[in-house]
Design a protein around this motif. Sequence first.
Motif: not given
Length: 265
Positions: A89-97, A110-116, A182-185, A220-229
């Motif tokens: 979960e801590d790899l580069v490319g894993v983001e919170d939605a 334009p300034s936000i990187p996104v995966g293929d 691989e290589n942290g990504k 890229m993995v975007i996590k959108a599994a809900g929010q917690v307080p």
Amino acid sequence: MSREGVDVTIYEKEAKGGGLMTYGIAAYKVTPEFCEDEVNYITSLGGIDIKYGQELGKTVSLADLQANYDAVYFGIGVGIARQLNIPGEDLVGVEDAIRFIYDIREKGYPSIPVGDKVAVIGLGMTAIDAATQAKRLGAKEVTIIYRRTQAEMPSTEVELNLAKLDGCTLIWLASPKEIIGENGKVTQLICNVMELSVPDTSGRRSPVETGETITLNVDMVIKAAGQVPYEELVSSNQLKHRNGRVAIDSHCATNIPASLPVVIA
Ligand SMILES: Cc1cc2nc3c(=O)[nH]c(=O)nc-3n(C[C@H](O)[C@H](O)[C@H](O)COP(=O)(O)OP(=O)(O)OC[C@H]3O[C@@H](n4cnc5c(N)ncnc54)[C@H](O)[C@@H]3O)c2cc1C
């Protein structure tokens, strides 16, 4: 409260008002202008002073507020992204939605990187927003992973169709098991293939693992599994709570004694 003649001061940690409507919902649904108009409409009632960039627990404490006001109202929302608690979960490319959408709204497209090849975990409104935004940012493939079936999905049919119209695809009955890198990504997402159990006494069918897995090549993995307080903030202020949700009585008062300024949630 303003309409009742009470002077109100709002402490807001961000630079703009509106909360998730301003920062957490994709701009194609709610424009920045609409959010600003709403905030201006509320403050035009008069007697409302907003102090921006003031964060409870950092720049301002509950003790400060108790010393200066007759009552304190907590309206801090449910803003922490739920973690998947899986390896990688801590790899580069894993983001919170929520962070992904926040950055797009704050810094511009334009300034936000996104995966293929992007995988989005979850199928609530946040997942749909993140998936459509990723596609519109130029991702070639966006796959939404949901552990149940369409019959149980939390998003509406309209929202699902938005994602489909943007070219996002869906994998039903799959739940993330591990993120490989691989290589942290991030390079791959392994998911458990799920099936729905027989209905329990409430009629609900829970997803259970079948023992099979599928592997997706992703960058890229975007996590959108809900929010917690904000559990830490709440407990550090001696507020009684259940998993971060402030406990209140029938008058919406918290456990902080009424002899001190009343705190309601
Ligand atoms: C991606 C997404 C899409 C959504 N789509 C829809 C939709 O289409 N329709 C719909 O009705 N709802 C939608 N929602 C839900 C809606 O956004 C929320 O229900 C609503 O924003 C909750 O309002 P709130 O005021 O309780 O919390 P929030 O909007 O979260 O506001 C909390 C405020 O408190 C501030 N704050 C937090 N902590 C502190 C602190 N320590 N100090 C000072 N300030 C603090 C925050 O900055 C924020 O301004 C969506 C949500 C998301 C995430």
